[in-house]
Design a protein around this motif. Structure first.
Motif, PDB file in Angstrom:
ATOM      1  N   ALA A  83       4.031   0.215  42.957  1.00  0.00           N
ATOM      2  CA  ALA A  83       2.858  -0.536  42.508  1.00  0.00           C
ATOM      3  C   ALA A  83       2.446  -0.181  41.090  1.00  0.00           C
ATOM      4  N   LEU A  84       2.747   1.033  40.642  1.00  0.00           N
ATOM      5  CA  LEU A  84       2.365   1.493  39.304  1.00  0.00           C
ATOM      6  C   LEU A  84       3.610   1.579  38.433  1.00  0.00           C
ATOM      7  N   ARG A  85       3.589   0.881  37.291  1.00  0.00           N
ATOM      8  CA  ARG A  85       4.738   0.852  36.382  1.00  0.00           C
ATOM      9  C   ARG A  85       4.382   1.618  35.110  1.00  0.00           C
ATOM     10  N   VAL A  86       5.221   2.606  34.790  1.00  0.00           N
ATOM     11  CA  VAL A  86       4.997   3.481  33.640  1.00  0.00           C
ATOM     12  C   VAL A  86       6.269   3.539  32.813  1.00  0.00           C
ATOM     13  N   VAL A  87       6.131   3.433  31.492  1.00  0.00           N
ATOM     14  CA  VAL A  87       7.285   3.570  30.609  1.00  0.00           C
ATOM     15  C   VAL A  87       6.962   4.582  29.526  1.00  0.00           C
ATOM     16  N   THR A  88       7.920   5.433  29.199  1.00  0.00           N
ATOM     17  CA  THR A  88       7.802   6.342  28.064  1.00  0.00           C
ATOM     18  C   THR A  88       8.951   6.073  27.107  1.00  0.00           C
ATOM     19  N   PHE A  89       8.639   6.140  25.786  1.00  0.00           N
ATOM     20  CA  PHE A  89       9.637   5.731  24.804  1.00  0.00           C
ATOM     21  C   PHE A  89       9.304   6.361  23.454  1.00  0.00           C
ATOM     22  N   ASN A  90      10.246   7.126  22.916  1.00  0.00           N
ATOM     23  CA  ASN A  90      10.140   7.621  21.542  1.00  0.00           C
ATOM     24  C   ASN A  90      10.695   6.528  20.630  1.00  0.00           C
ATOM     25  N   VAL A  91       9.820   5.932  19.809  1.00  0.00           N
ATOM     26  CA  VAL A  91      10.196   4.726  19.062  1.00  0.00           C
ATOM     27  C   VAL A  91      10.686   5.034  17.645  1.00  0.00           C
ATOM     28  N   LEU A 109       8.346  -5.631  29.901  1.00  0.00           N
ATOM     29  CA  LEU A 109       8.514  -4.683  31.001  1.00  0.00           C
ATOM     30  C   LEU A 109       7.386  -4.768  32.021  1.00  0.00           C
ATOM     31  N   ASN A 110       6.271  -5.398  31.662  1.00  0.00           N
ATOM     32  CA  ASN A 110       5.154  -5.585  32.585  1.00  0.00           C
ATOM     33  C   ASN A 110       4.637  -4.246  33.116  1.00  0.00           C
ATOM     34  N   ALA A 111       4.564  -3.241  32.231  1.00  0.00           N
ATOM     35  CA  ALA A 111       4.135  -1.902  32.635  1.00  0.00           C
ATOM     36  C   ALA A 111       2.613  -1.800  32.626  1.00  0.00           C
ATOM     37  N   ASP A 112       2.096  -0.964  33.513  1.00  0.00           N
ATOM     38  CA  ASP A 112       0.659  -0.685  33.533  1.00  0.00           C
ATOM     39  C   ASP A 112       0.283   0.348  32.475  1.00  0.00           C
ATOM     40  N   VAL A 113       1.195   1.269  32.208  1.00  0.00           N
ATOM     41  CA  VAL A 113       0.959   2.332  31.234  1.00  0.00           C
ATOM     42  C   VAL A 113       2.203   2.479  30.365  1.00  0.00           C
ATOM     43  N   ILE A 114       1.999   2.500  29.049  1.00  0.00           N
ATOM     44  CA  ILE A 114       3.093   2.663  28.096  1.00  0.00           C
ATOM     45  C   ILE A 114       2.797   3.898  27.248  1.00  0.00           C
ATOM     46  N   LEU A 115       3.721   4.848  27.250  1.00  0.00           N
ATOM     47  CA  LEU A 115       3.564   6.092  26.497  1.00  0.00           C
ATOM     48  C   LEU A 115       4.587   6.097  25.367  1.00  0.00           C
ATOM     49  N   SER A 294      15.782   2.453  19.081  1.00  0.00           N
ATOM     50  CA  SER A 294      15.445   3.809  18.649  1.00  0.00           C
ATOM     51  C   SER A 294      16.654   4.692  18.911  1.00  0.00           C
ATOM     52  N   ASP A 295      16.567   5.961  18.470  1.00  0.00           N
ATOM     53  CA  ASP A 295      17.624   6.902  18.846  1.00  0.00           C
ATOM     54  C   ASP A 295      17.438   7.382  20.283  1.00  0.00           C
ATOM     55  N   HIS A 296      16.257   7.180  20.856  1.00  0.00           N
ATOM     56  CA  HIS A 296      16.002   7.427  22.276  1.00  0.00           C
ATOM     57  C   HIS A 296      16.085   6.103  23.031  1.00  0.00           C
ATOM     58  N   ARG A 297      16.141   6.217  24.355  1.00  0.00           N
ATOM     59  CA  ARG A 297      16.051   5.039  25.203  1.00  0.00           C
ATOM     60  C   ARG A 297      14.801   5.143  26.071  1.00  0.00           C
ATOM     61  N   PRO A 298      14.171   4.024  26.364  1.00  0.00           N
ATOM     62  CA  PRO A 298      12.962   4.077  27.196  1.00  0.00           C
ATOM     63  C   PRO A 298      13.291   4.405  28.647  1.00  0.00           C
ATOM     64  N   LEU A 299      12.353   5.089  29.284  1.00  0.00           N
ATOM     65  CA  LEU A 299      12.462   5.420  30.699  1.00  0.00           C
ATOM     66  C   LEU A 299      11.358   4.669  31.433  1.00  0.00           C
ATOM     67  N   LEU A 300      11.744   3.797  32.346  1.00  0.00           N
ATOM     68  CA  LEU A 300      10.792   3.004  33.133  1.00  0.00           C
ATOM     69  C   LEU A 300      10.754   3.544  34.553  1.00  0.00           C
ATOM     70  N   VAL A 301       9.545   3.890  35.005  1.00  0.00           N
ATOM     71  CA  VAL A 301       9.342   4.514  36.309  1.00  0.00           C
ATOM     72  C   VAL A 301       8.303   3.720  37.078  1.00  0.00           C
ATOM     73  N   THR A 302       8.514   3.559  38.383  1.00  0.00           N
ATOM     74  CA  THR A 302       7.481   2.968  39.234  1.00  0.00           C
ATOM     75  C   THR A 302       7.082   3.983  40.313  1.00  0.00           C
ATOM     76  N   PHE A 303       5.794   3.912  40.676  1.00  0.00           N
ATOM     77  CA  PHE A 303       5.216   4.845  41.647  1.00  0.00           C
ATOM     78  C   PHE A 303       4.428   4.092  42.694  1.00  0.00           C
ATOM     79  N   ASP A 304       4.302   4.719  43.860  1.00  0.00           N
ATOM     80  CA  ASP A 304       3.303   4.391  44.866  1.00  0.00           C
ATOM     81  C   ASP A 304       2.494   5.651  45.159  1.00  0.00           C
ATOM     82  N   ARG A 305       1.390   5.482  45.832  1.00  0.00           N
ATOM     83  CA  ARG A 305       0.610   6.642  46.243  1.00  0.00           C
ATOM     84  C   ARG A 305       1.161   7.230  47.522  1.00  0.00           C
TER      85      ARG A 305
END
Length: 305
Positions: A83-91, A109-115, A294-305
């Motif tokens: 239910a929760l979509r989170v992505v982290t990415f060094n741009v 990506l339709n993420a709830d949180v983008i870091l 970027s020289d990094h690749r994004p990591l997309l994670v989904t979570f439930d409680r």
């Protein structure tokens, strides 16, 4: 038969010493931070030897299995949508893509949180252009990290990162009626490459700086009750003391729980150094996206409680 058994012993010791003593000594620090494919490659001579001599094959294959497992390449977790979509990415400061290109790609990506890390762009209007390409998201900044979210924002806190010019950003959000703390961090790099020039003091200095930074993150976690996420470019391989301390403070690594394959987020060295960890949350999927922005690749994670 000596070579296969020696290779199996070497592969086992490499994993054990890199995992448990880890950053405590310089030799084990190098083992913990070495590119994982070196472990796998070191087993190939034994496999070739057994092919020519017709014995010791099981031992040589066992060494390859241990090395591959220690390198983190055997993640085969089932994938599901949470239910929760989170992505982290060094741009990379937008050196390989404009802020608008990055924003449009992230919006898809339709993420709830983008870091984001290294999100201080070359032009002053870069962050504004990025946010404009992400309608519906609110942006919070601290030094070169940015957190974008479409969840209700409750609070924001910023801490200076010890022995570094960066900052740690904590946003407290509301998700499914409960507070959710989200920590966005870009830790300093332990300069293990300085071993090649004989500058061991620089290795020790950057390792000690890293220890201070991890202590700060642990303190933040201790002061943040309830649901908590840590995401970012942590410049830390998935083994060693530092990694264990972060998992203890922030919960399991999403890729460990719900990823597939090695999860290399830094393709130039085939390393997994960008992570998302969650306390009080259940990872359902963790995917490294094959972007070239970027020289990094994004990591997309989904979570439930």
């Amino acid at each position: 038969m000596v070579l296969p058994w020696f290779t199996l012993l070497l592969a086992s010791l490499t994993w054990v010493l890199g995992e448990w003593p880890g950053e405590r000594t310089l030799p084990t620090l190098l083992l913990a931070y070495a590119p994982p494919l070196l472990w796998v490659g070191a087993t190939l001579p034994a496999l070739l030897w057994t092919h020519g001599h017709g014995k010791g094959r099981r031992v040589a294959w066992a060494a390859l299995l241990v090395a591959t497992w220690g390198a983190g390449a055997l993640h085969l977790r089932p994938q599901a949508e949470g239910a929760l979509r989170v992505v982290t990415f060094n741009v990379l400061g937008g050196q390989r893509a404009t802020p608008i290109q990055l924003g449009r790609a992230l919006a898809a990506l339709n993420a709830d949180v983008i870091l984001l890390q290294e999100s201080r762009f070359a032009t002053p209007e870069g962050r504004a252009l990025l946010t404009a390409a992400l309608p519906g998201y609110r942006a919070e900044h601290a030094a070169e990290v940015t957190t974008l979210t479409r969840l209700p924002l409750l609070d924001v806190q910023v801490w200076p990162l010890p022995a570094n010019r960066r900052e740690v950003l904590l946003t407290r959000l509301s998700w499914q009626g409960r507070p959710l703390g989200v920590v966005n961090a870009h830790l300093g790099t332990v300069q293990v490459s300085s071993v090649l020039t004989g500058d061991l003091e620089r290795v020790r200095r950057t390792r000690d700086a890293r220890d201070q930074q991890v202590r700060l993150l642990r303190d933040i976690a201790a002061q943040s009750p309830g649901l908590l996420l840590l995401g970012g470019d942590l410049n830390t391989p998935p083994r060693g003391r530092t990694y264990r301390e972060l998992r203890t403070a922030f919960g399991p690594d999403a890729h460990d729980q719900a990823g597939r394959g090695p999860g290399w987020t830094f393709p130039p060295l085939l390393l997994r150094i960008d992570h998302v960890m969650g306390r009080g949350l259940t990872p359902r999927s963790a995917r490294v996206l094959p972007w070239a922005l970027s020289d990094h690749r994004p990591l997309l994670v989904t979570f439930d409680r």
